[in-house]
Motif scaffolding. Structure first.
Motif, PDB file in Angstrom:
ATOM      1  N   LEU A 178       0.829  -1.195   0.000  1.00 21.89           N
ATOM      2  CA  LEU A 178       0.000   0.000   0.000  1.00 21.89           C
ATOM      3  C   LEU A 178       0.869   1.253   0.000  1.00 21.89           C
ATOM      4  O   LEU A 178       1.839   1.355   0.763  1.00 21.89           O
ATOM      5  N   GLY A 179       0.518   2.192  -0.874  1.00 18.34           N
ATOM      6  CA  GLY A 179       1.284   3.413  -1.021  1.00 18.34           C
ATOM      7  C   GLY A 179       2.582   3.158  -1.761  1.00 18.34           C
ATOM      8  O   GLY A 179       2.656   2.318  -2.655  1.00 18.34           O
ATOM      9  N   HIS A 180       3.617   3.905  -1.393  1.00 19.35           N
ATOM     10  CA  HIS A 180       4.939   3.680  -1.964  1.00 19.35           C
ATOM     11  C   HIS A 180       5.971   4.070  -0.926  1.00 19.35           C
ATOM     12  O   HIS A 180       5.640   4.506   0.179  1.00 19.35           O
ATOM     13  N   GLY A 181       7.244   3.855  -1.245  1.00 20.01           N
ATOM     14  CA  GLY A 181       8.298   4.148  -0.284  1.00 20.01           C
ATOM     15  C   GLY A 181       8.691   2.945   0.547  1.00 20.01           C
ATOM     16  O   GLY A 181       8.255   1.812   0.295  1.00 20.01           O
ATOM     17  N   VAL A 186       8.588  -2.894   2.322  1.00 17.91           N
ATOM     18  CA  VAL A 186       8.623  -3.938   3.354  1.00 17.91           C
ATOM     19  C   VAL A 186       7.455  -4.893   3.175  1.00 17.91           C
ATOM     20  O   VAL A 186       7.607  -6.123   3.197  1.00 17.91           O
ATOM     21  N   ALA A 187       6.243  -4.343   2.987  1.00 20.29           N
ATOM     22  CA  ALA A 187       5.058  -5.192   2.826  1.00 20.29           C
ATOM     23  C   ALA A 187       5.160  -6.057   1.584  1.00 20.29           C
ATOM     24  O   ALA A 187       4.864  -7.264   1.613  1.00 20.29           O
ATOM     25  N   ALA A 188       5.565  -5.463   0.463  1.00 21.09           N
ATOM     26  CA  ALA A 188       5.671  -6.222  -0.777  1.00 21.09           C
ATOM     27  C   ALA A 188       6.687  -7.348  -0.652  1.00 21.09           C
ATOM     28  O   ALA A 188       6.443  -8.486  -1.098  1.00 21.09           O
ATOM     29  N   SER A 217       2.267  -4.908   9.031  1.00 19.61           N
ATOM     30  CA  SER A 217       2.789  -4.057   7.961  1.00 19.61           C
ATOM     31  C   SER A 217       1.655  -3.207   7.393  1.00 19.61           C
ATOM     32  O   SER A 217       0.503  -3.302   7.835  1.00 19.61           O
ATOM     33  N   ARG A 218       1.955  -2.416   6.388  1.00 13.96           N
ATOM     34  CA  ARG A 218       0.921  -1.650   5.695  1.00 13.96           C
ATOM     35  C   ARG A 218      -0.093  -2.559   5.004  1.00 13.96           C
ATOM     36  O   ARG A 218      -1.221  -2.176   4.774  1.00 13.96           O
ATOM     37  N   GLY A 219       0.360  -3.743   4.638  1.00 15.81           N
ATOM     38  CA  GLY A 219      -0.461  -4.649   3.851  1.00 15.81           C
ATOM     39  C   GLY A 219      -0.198  -4.472   2.370  1.00 15.81           C
ATOM     40  O   GLY A 219       0.492  -3.542   1.944  1.00 15.81           O
ATOM     41  N   ALA A 220      -0.741  -5.388   1.581  1.00 11.71           N
ATOM     42  CA  ALA A 220      -0.457  -5.384   0.147  1.00 11.71           C
ATOM     43  C   ALA A 220      -1.594  -5.999  -0.635  1.00 11.71           C
ATOM     44  O   ALA A 220      -2.335  -6.852  -0.133  1.00 11.71           O
ATOM     45  N   ALA A 221      -1.716  -5.566  -1.875  1.00  9.09           N
ATOM     46  CA  ALA A 221      -2.492  -6.304  -2.871  1.00  9.09           C
ATOM     47  C   ALA A 221      -1.605  -7.416  -3.408  1.00  9.09           C
ATOM     48  O   ALA A 221      -0.395  -7.228  -3.590  1.00  9.09           O
ATOM     49  N   LEU A 222      -2.204  -8.572  -3.662  1.00 14.96           N
ATOM     50  CA  LEU A 222      -1.401  -9.749  -4.002  1.00 14.96           C
ATOM     51  C   LEU A 222      -2.192 -10.642  -4.940  1.00 14.96           C
ATOM     52  O   LEU A 222      -3.384 -10.879  -4.732  1.00 14.96           O
ATOM     53  N   ALA A 223      -1.553 -11.125  -5.992  1.00 17.19           N
ATOM     54  CA  ALA A 223      -2.184 -12.079  -6.904  1.00 17.19           C
ATOM     55  C   ALA A 223      -1.183 -13.153  -7.278  1.00 17.19           C
ATOM     56  O   ALA A 223       0.024 -12.894  -7.382  1.00 17.19           O
ATOM     57  N   ARG A 224      -1.711 -14.369  -7.471  1.00 15.93           N
ATOM     58  CA  ARG A 224      -0.868 -15.508  -7.833  1.00 15.93           C
ATOM     59  C   ARG A 224      -1.541 -16.301  -8.934  1.00 15.93           C
ATOM     60  O   ARG A 224      -2.775 -16.432  -8.977  1.00 15.93           O
TER      61      ARG A 224
END
Length: 339
Positions: A178-181, A186-188, A217-224
């Motif tokens: 989420l976001g950038h930086g 870390v989340a990714a 963490s901030r969390g993330a969008a994720l696809a597999r």
């Protein structure tokens, strides 16, 4: 596994040619490459960067170390915004040059590369991929290419991707923190580590494991996606990672469900079964790239190397204000890799 870090070097001035050569030398240093192949990589870097200075606008070289299956390469991706080549085959003749150089040119780049491909359109520009292998390996069933760009003004990328091939099946993932930086990065990367631990696990097991790993963490969008030996595709996603299967006759969007891995997800993750078109590609990207792309605008692009496809579409459809990742997968077509 592969190192998803990609170095982007703008090239418009002759002084930047040396910068590209030095960056290639640094990336090759820890790799198990012979001195001869290191020299070849330096020649390729020099030719691609010189070509951008002399003939292109908005040129840049993207560098990364790619690992896929039993193969490992140093990859150079040359991307520019024009003017493009009207006769690609003529420009690829060994010794052909339009700039009065000693005449090594793109023909030498092709000859020195273990994998090479190019797509060029007058008025739109050119994308060239060159891969120098660290060792000889058996051909892979699938070909994978990716572009992973850091948001302007940031030092780290909040997106990441991974691929793992085993026994004629492939698992790939894209994550967008989420976001950038730094916090997004870390989340990714936590999502990347979770994928590396169990890339072929069931969807519920994989996403629950990733959810636990990203907790706090901030969390993330994720696809597999998992692609089988006969082309069956099992796709699942949480959040706004876009997925598509693109063939010569139609394109099919792939659905993800709402949620944020590490913050809130459903207990059941929906998985959708499809068949990889032939010829065709699986394409996955973060929301740093718009979904307005269409292969209809690019004759012949569908048959090009996945790295070239990723380079063309990310060049023309990046939003410019966020991290941007595009991952492309096709069945390997060794006869098409050297044009």
């Amino acid at each position: 596994m592969m190192d998803p870090v990609q170095v982007c070097i703008p090239v418009s001035d002759p002084s930047q040619v040396g910068e590209v050569r030095r960056a290639v030398a640094r990336m090759a240093q820890p790799l198990t490459m012979s001195e001869s192949r290191r020299g070849d990589a330096s020649i390729i870097a020099n030719e691609l960067a010189t070509n951008l200075v002399r003939h292109a606008r908005d040129g840049r070289i993207l560098l990364q170390v790619m690992s896929h299956g039993a193969s490992r390469w140093l990859e150079l991706l040359s991307v520019d915004g024009g003017p493009g080549m009207a006769d690609v085959q003529r420009c690829l003749r060994d010794g052909y040059s339009t700039g009065g150089t000693p005449g090594t040119g793109l023909g030498a780049v092709k000859r020195l590369s273990d994998e090479f491909d190019v797509h060029s359109m007058p008025g739109k520009g050119t994308v060239i991929v060159s891969r120098v292998a660290t060792h000889t390996a058996l051909p892979n069933v699938f070909a994978v290419g990716a572009v992973c760009l850091t948001a302007q003004g940031e030092d780290v990328c909040g997106d990441t991707w991974r691929s793992v091939e085993r026994e004629r099946e492939l698992a790939v993932m894209v994550a967008d923190g989420l976001g950038h930086g730094p916090d997004a990065a870390v989340a990714a990367n936590l999502a990347g580590v979770a994928f590396e631990g169990e890339p072929f696990a069931s969807p519920e097991q994989f996403y629950q494991s990733a959810h636990r790993s990203l907790n706090g963490s901030r969390g993330a969008a994720l696809a597999r996606a998992v692609i089988g030996s006969t082309g069956e595709v099992q796709y699942s996603g949480i959040g706004n990672i876009a997925g598509s299967l693109v063939g010569s006759e139609r394109s099919r969007g792939l659905a993800s469900q709402n949620g944020t891995v590490g913050v809130q997800i459903r207990s059941h993750v929906s998985t959708y079964s499809h068949v990889m078109p032939a010829p065709g590609v699986l394409l996955m990207h973060s929301d740093g790239i718009t979904s307005r792309w269409s292969f209809d605008q690019y004759p012949g692009l569908l048959l090009r190397h996945p790295a070239v496809i990723a380079g063309v579409l990310s060049r023309d459809f990046v939003r410019g204000r966020d991290d941007a990742t595009m991952l492309v997968v096709s069945r390997s077509r060794k006869d098409d890799i050297h044009v």
